[in-house]
Structure formats: structure tokens, C-alpha cells
Design a protein around this motif. Structure first.
Motif, short mmCIF file in Angstrom:
data_model
loop_
_atom_site.label_atom_id
_atom_site.label_comp_id
_atom_site.label_asym_id
_atom_site.label_seq_id
_atom_site.Cartn_x
_atom_site.Cartn_y
_atom_site.Cartn_z
N ALA A 61 0.81 -1.21 0.00
CA ALA A 61 0.00 0.00 0.00
C ALA A 61 0.85 1.27 0.00
N GLN A 62 2.15 1.16 -0.18
CA GLN A 62 3.02 2.33 -0.14
C GLN A 62 2.91 3.18 -1.40
N SER A 63 2.65 2.53 -2.56
CA SER A 63 2.53 3.29 -3.81
C SER A 63 1.50 2.62 -4.70
N GLY A 64 1.17 3.31 -5.80
CA GLY A 64 0.21 2.76 -6.76
C GLY A 64 0.87 1.92 -7.83
N GLU A 65 2.12 1.63 -7.66
CA GLU A 65 2.87 0.85 -8.65
C GLU A 65 2.36 -0.58 -8.70
N ARG A 66 2.28 -1.11 -9.91
CA ARG A 66 1.84 -2.50 -10.10
C ARG A 66 2.85 -3.24 -10.95
N SER A 67 2.97 -4.51 -10.71
CA SER A 67 3.82 -5.32 -11.57
C SER A 67 3.15 -6.66 -11.80
N TYR A 68 3.42 -7.24 -12.97
CA TYR A 68 2.80 -8.51 -13.32
C TYR A 68 3.70 -9.18 -14.35
N THR A 69 3.93 -10.44 -14.23
CA THR A 69 4.78 -11.17 -15.16
C THR A 69 3.89 -11.95 -16.12
N ILE A 70 4.19 -11.81 -17.42
CA ILE A 70 3.45 -12.58 -18.42
C ILE A 70 4.42 -13.52 -19.12
N THR A 71 3.88 -14.60 -19.65
CA THR A 71 4.72 -15.60 -20.31
C THR A 71 4.97 -15.22 -21.76
N GLN A 72 5.93 -15.88 -22.35
CA GLN A 72 6.26 -15.62 -23.76
C GLN A 72 5.09 -15.98 -24.67
N SER A 73 4.40 -17.06 -24.38
CA SER A 73 3.26 -17.46 -25.22
C SER A 73 2.14 -16.43 -25.14
N GLN A 74 1.97 -15.77 -23.99
CA GLN A 74 0.96 -14.73 -23.89
C GLN A 74 1.34 -13.54 -24.76
#
Length: 94
Positions: A61-74
Motif C-alpha cells: 500500500a506504499q505506492s500505486g505501482e503495479r507489476s505482473y509477469t506474463i509468459t512468452q506465449s501470452q
């Protein structure tokens, strides 16, 4: 039930999906046969116990930053990957 000691007893009858039937104060003497009469069980719904445990979610909850890992096939299956107009043979630029 043979060989029961003379006393006052409580009789309980249970069966799944039915309410419990209790008869208290049934007097039994040595060598007696005791008639309880008709024992009628009432239909009762099955009971379920649901235990819900709540835990605080792990949030950053410290910042609005988001991260997400997607695969090569995606990445390869993204619709924009197939829309490369530079190599489309039927497209003519004038």
C-alpha cells in the motif's frame, strides 16, 4: 436390552436428516419389559457447519505501482502481434 440395571433412563433416537427424538424418565425395573410406544422421527434438514477464517491480504500500500509477469506465449498471442501492416501482402499504400 437385556441386563439393564433398574433405574430411570433417557432414550434418544437419532438418524441422519431427521430431528433427534428424546424420551426422558423411562423407568426400568429388573426383568421388566418396557414399551415406549410409537417413536416417530420428524424430518429435519441436514445441518452443515461452515467455519470462515479471515486473514489480512498481503498488499503493498506504499505506492500505486503495479507489476505482473506474463509468459512468452501470452506475448506471442497478443492480437497486436498479428496486425503488422508492413508485412501484410494485400495492403497497398498510395
Amino acid at each position: 436390552m437385556p441386563n439393564v440395571t433398574a433405574d430411570s433412563y433417557a432414550v434418544e433416537v437419532t438418524m441422519p436428516s431427521f430431528k433427534k427424538l428424546s424420551r426422558k424418565g423411562v423407568r426400568v425395573s429388573g426383568g421388566d419389559r418396557v414399551a415406549l410406544g410409537a417413536l416417530v422421527l420428524e424430518v429435519g434438514g441436514t445441518q452443515e457447519v461452515v467455519n470462515v477464517t479471515a486473514e489480512a491480504p498481503l498488499l503493498q500500500a506504499q505506492s500505486g505501482e503495479r507489476s505482473y509477469t506474463i509468459t512468452q506465449s501470452q506475448v506471442e498471442n497478443l492480437p497486436v502481434n498479428r496486425q503488422n501492416f508492413a508485412i501484410t501482402p494485400h495492403l497497398r499504400l498510395e
